[in-house]
Design a protein around this motif. Structure first.
Motif, mmCIF file in Angstrom:
data_model
loop_
_atom_site.group_PDB
_atom_site.id
_atom_site.type_symbol
_atom_site.label_atom_id
_atom_site.label_comp_id
_atom_site.label_asym_id
_atom_site.label_seq_id
_atom_site.Cartn_x
_atom_site.Cartn_y
_atom_site.Cartn_z
ATOM 1 N N MET A 99 0.824 -1.211 0.000
ATOM 2 C CA MET A 99 0.000 0.000 0.000
ATOM 3 C C MET A 99 0.865 1.272 0.000
ATOM 4 O O MET A 99 0.676 2.126 -0.865
ATOM 5 C CB MET A 99 -0.967 -0.019 1.187
ATOM 6 C CG MET A 99 -1.922 -1.198 1.185
ATOM 7 S SD MET A 99 -3.449 -0.989 0.301
ATOM 8 C CE MET A 99 -4.246 0.294 1.165
ATOM 9 N N PRO A 100 1.833 1.417 0.907
ATOM 10 C CA PRO A 100 2.684 2.614 0.840
ATOM 11 C C PRO A 100 3.525 2.660 -0.441
ATOM 12 O O PRO A 100 3.746 3.740 -1.007
ATOM 13 C CB PRO A 100 3.584 2.507 2.068
ATOM 14 C CG PRO A 100 2.920 1.539 2.978
ATOM 15 C CD PRO A 100 2.084 0.645 2.121
ATOM 16 N N ALA A 101 3.978 1.494 -0.924
ATOM 17 C CA ALA A 101 4.769 1.477 -2.162
ATOM 18 C C ALA A 101 3.916 1.942 -3.337
ATOM 19 O O ALA A 101 4.387 2.711 -4.188
ATOM 20 C CB ALA A 101 5.318 0.075 -2.424
ATOM 21 N N GLY A 102 2.666 1.490 -3.406
ATOM 22 C CA GLY A 102 1.774 1.941 -4.477
ATOM 23 C C GLY A 102 1.562 3.437 -4.425
ATOM 24 O O GLY A 102 1.618 4.123 -5.455
ATOM 25 N N ALA A 103 1.358 3.972 -3.222
ATOM 26 C CA ALA A 103 1.192 5.422 -3.071
ATOM 27 C C ALA A 103 2.472 6.155 -3.475
ATOM 28 O O ALA A 103 2.423 7.196 -4.143
ATOM 29 C CB ALA A 103 0.808 5.758 -1.632
ATOM 30 N N PHE A 104 3.630 5.613 -3.106
ATOM 31 C CA PHE A 104 4.904 6.220 -3.485
ATOM 32 C C PHE A 104 5.070 6.242 -5.004
ATOM 33 O O PHE A 104 5.506 7.244 -5.578
ATOM 34 C CB PHE A 104 6.075 5.471 -2.843
ATOM 35 C CG PHE A 104 7.406 5.892 -3.389
ATOM 36 C CD1 PHE A 104 7.985 7.089 -2.999
ATOM 37 C CD2 PHE A 104 8.074 5.100 -4.310
ATOM 38 C CE1 PHE A 104 9.212 7.489 -3.514
ATOM 39 C CE2 PHE A 104 9.293 5.489 -4.830
ATOM 40 C CZ PHE A 104 9.866 6.693 -4.429
ATOM 41 N N ILE B 264 2.745 6.232 -7.288
ATOM 42 C CA ILE B 264 1.819 7.219 -7.864
ATOM 43 C C ILE B 264 2.366 8.629 -7.659
ATOM 44 O O ILE B 264 2.384 9.442 -8.591
ATOM 45 C CB ILE B 264 0.406 7.062 -7.262
ATOM 46 C CG1 ILE B 264 -0.206 5.744 -7.732
ATOM 47 C CG2 ILE B 264 -0.486 8.239 -7.649
ATOM 48 C CD1 ILE B 264 -1.490 5.358 -7.035
ATOM 49 N N LEU B 265 2.844 8.914 -6.466
ATOM 50 C CA LEU B 265 3.446 10.222 -6.197
ATOM 51 C C LEU B 265 4.673 10.438 -7.087
ATOM 52 O O LEU B 265 4.842 11.516 -7.665
ATOM 53 C CB LEU B 265 3.823 10.343 -4.720
ATOM 54 C CG LEU B 265 4.477 11.647 -4.297
ATOM 55 C CD1 LEU B 265 3.519 12.814 -4.507
ATOM 56 C CD2 LEU B 265 4.897 11.572 -2.840
ATOM 57 N N GLY B 266 5.507 9.427 -7.207
ATOM 58 C CA GLY B 266 6.689 9.529 -8.064
ATOM 59 C C GLY B 266 6.317 9.754 -9.516
ATOM 60 O O GLY B 266 7.004 10.492 -10.239
ATOM 61 N N GLY B 267 5.251 9.137 -9.965
ATOM 62 C CA GLY B 267 4.789 9.354 -11.335
ATOM 63 C C GLY B 267 4.326 10.782 -11.561
ATOM 64 O O GLY B 267 4.483 11.340 -12.645
ATOM 65 N N CYS B 268 3.760 11.381 -10.520
ATOM 66 C CA CYS B 268 3.334 12.789 -10.623
ATOM 67 C C CYS B 268 4.528 13.733 -10.637
ATOM 68 O O CYS B 268 4.417 14.876 -11.078
ATOM 69 C CB CYS B 268 2.394 13.136 -9.467
ATOM 70 S SG CYS B 268 0.820 12.258 -9.545
ATOM 71 N N LEU B 269 5.664 13.272 -10.149
ATOM 72 C CA LEU B 269 6.891 14.074 -10.133
ATOM 73 C C LEU B 269 7.811 13.706 -11.292
ATOM 74 O O LEU B 269 9.030 13.791 -11.191
ATOM 75 C CB LEU B 269 7.626 13.870 -8.801
ATOM 76 C CG LEU B 269 6.873 14.289 -7.546
ATOM 77 C CD1 LEU B 269 7.644 13.877 -6.302
ATOM 78 C CD2 LEU B 269 6.616 15.786 -7.550
ATOM 79 N N ALA B 270 7.231 13.310 -12.400
ATOM 80 C CA ALA B 270 7.999 12.803 -13.542
ATOM 81 C C ALA B 270 8.948 13.832 -14.138
ATOM 82 O O ALA B 270 9.845 13.461 -14.899
ATOM 83 C CB ALA B 270 7.049 12.283 -14.616
ATOM 84 N N LEU C 191 3.288 5.609 -12.448
ATOM 85 C CA LEU C 191 1.842 5.728 -12.221
ATOM 86 C C LEU C 191 1.107 4.401 -12.377
ATOM 87 O O LEU C 191 0.413 3.965 -11.451
ATOM 88 C CB LEU C 191 1.239 6.781 -13.149
ATOM 89 C CG LEU C 191 1.371 8.226 -12.716
ATOM 90 C CD1 LEU C 191 0.935 9.154 -13.846
ATOM 91 C CD2 LEU C 191 0.557 8.482 -11.484
ATOM 92 N N PRO C 192 1.215 3.735 -13.535
ATOM 93 C CA PRO C 192 0.463 2.484 -13.665
ATOM 94 C C PRO C 192 0.910 1.412 -12.671
ATOM 95 O O PRO C 192 0.085 0.651 -12.171
ATOM 96 C CB PRO C 192 0.698 2.040 -15.107
ATOM 97 C CG PRO C 192 1.763 2.919 -15.650
ATOM 98 C CD PRO C 192 1.903 4.096 -14.758
ATOM 99 N N LEU D 122 -0.385 -1.882 -7.955
ATOM 100 C CA LEU D 122 -0.103 -2.348 -6.601
ATOM 101 C C LEU D 122 -1.268 -2.035 -5.659
ATOM 102 O O LEU D 122 -1.670 -2.889 -4.861
ATOM 103 C CB LEU D 122 1.190 -1.716 -6.079
ATOM 104 C CG LEU D 122 2.476 -2.231 -6.714
ATOM 105 C CD1 LEU D 122 3.671 -1.419 -6.224
ATOM 106 C CD2 LEU D 122 2.680 -3.706 -6.435
ATOM 107 N N LEU D 123 -1.796 -0.836 -5.738
ATOM 108 C CA LEU D 123 -2.924 -0.478 -4.878
ATOM 109 C C LEU D 123 -4.182 -1.268 -5.217
ATOM 110 O O LEU D 123 -4.990 -1.578 -4.338
ATOM 111 C CB LEU D 123 -3.219 1.014 -4.973
ATOM 112 C CG LEU D 123 -2.281 1.948 -4.224
ATOM 113 C CD1 LEU D 123 -2.689 3.397 -4.451
ATOM 114 C CD2 LEU D 123 -2.244 1.629 -2.751
ATOM 115 N N SER D 124 -4.355 -1.612 -6.487
ATOM 116 C CA SER D 124 -5.581 -2.301 -6.899
ATOM 117 C C SER D 124 -5.688 -3.707 -6.318
ATOM 118 O O SER D 124 -6.781 -4.259 -6.263
ATOM 119 C CB SER D 124 -5.701 -2.341 -8.419
ATOM 120 O OG SER D 124 -4.776 -3.245 -8.974
#
Length: 107
Positions: A46-51, A53-59, A69-70, A75-77
């Motif tokens: 769960m934290p890795a999936g959030a990380f 997604i956040l990292g994808g937003c900081l591309a 992002l995907p 991972l979260l799904s």
């Protein structure tokens, strides 16, 4: 109401599609993703999936990329059913419209 067979087929299709995508990752990343997808790794997944997604937003930064992002959503799904339905649809679309993204031959 969907039959047990249809639900089992959806799960099998999802796992096959995810495995095709994981095979496209570098070997070290494949091992990490397989470890994260184990049921016992939920507390890390769960934290890795959030990380991711956040990292994808900081591309725009050199270490991060849109590819995160995907992976974060996948991972979260595993633990969030509404995300699972969305990623199942997205994976089916990718397989149908962009099979080369999964390493499949063009149709």
């Amino acid at each position: 109401m969907r039959t047990e067979h249809a639900i089992a087929q959806d799960i099998e299709d999802r796992e096959r599609r995810i495995e095709l995508l994981v095979k496209r990752l570098p070997a070290r990343m494949q091992n990490a993703v397989h470890w994260l997808r184990r049921p016992q790794a939920r507390w890390v997944r769960m934290p890795a999936g959030a990380f991711f997604i956040l990292g994808g937003c900081l591309a725009i930064l050199p270490v991060f990329g849109v590819w995160m992002l995907p992976l974060g959503f996948l991972l979260l799904s595993d633990d969030v059913p509404p995300l699972q339905r969305l990623t199942n649809k997205a994976l089916a679309w990718v397989e149908a419209k962009r099979p080369h993204w999964m390493g499949l031959p063009h149709l």
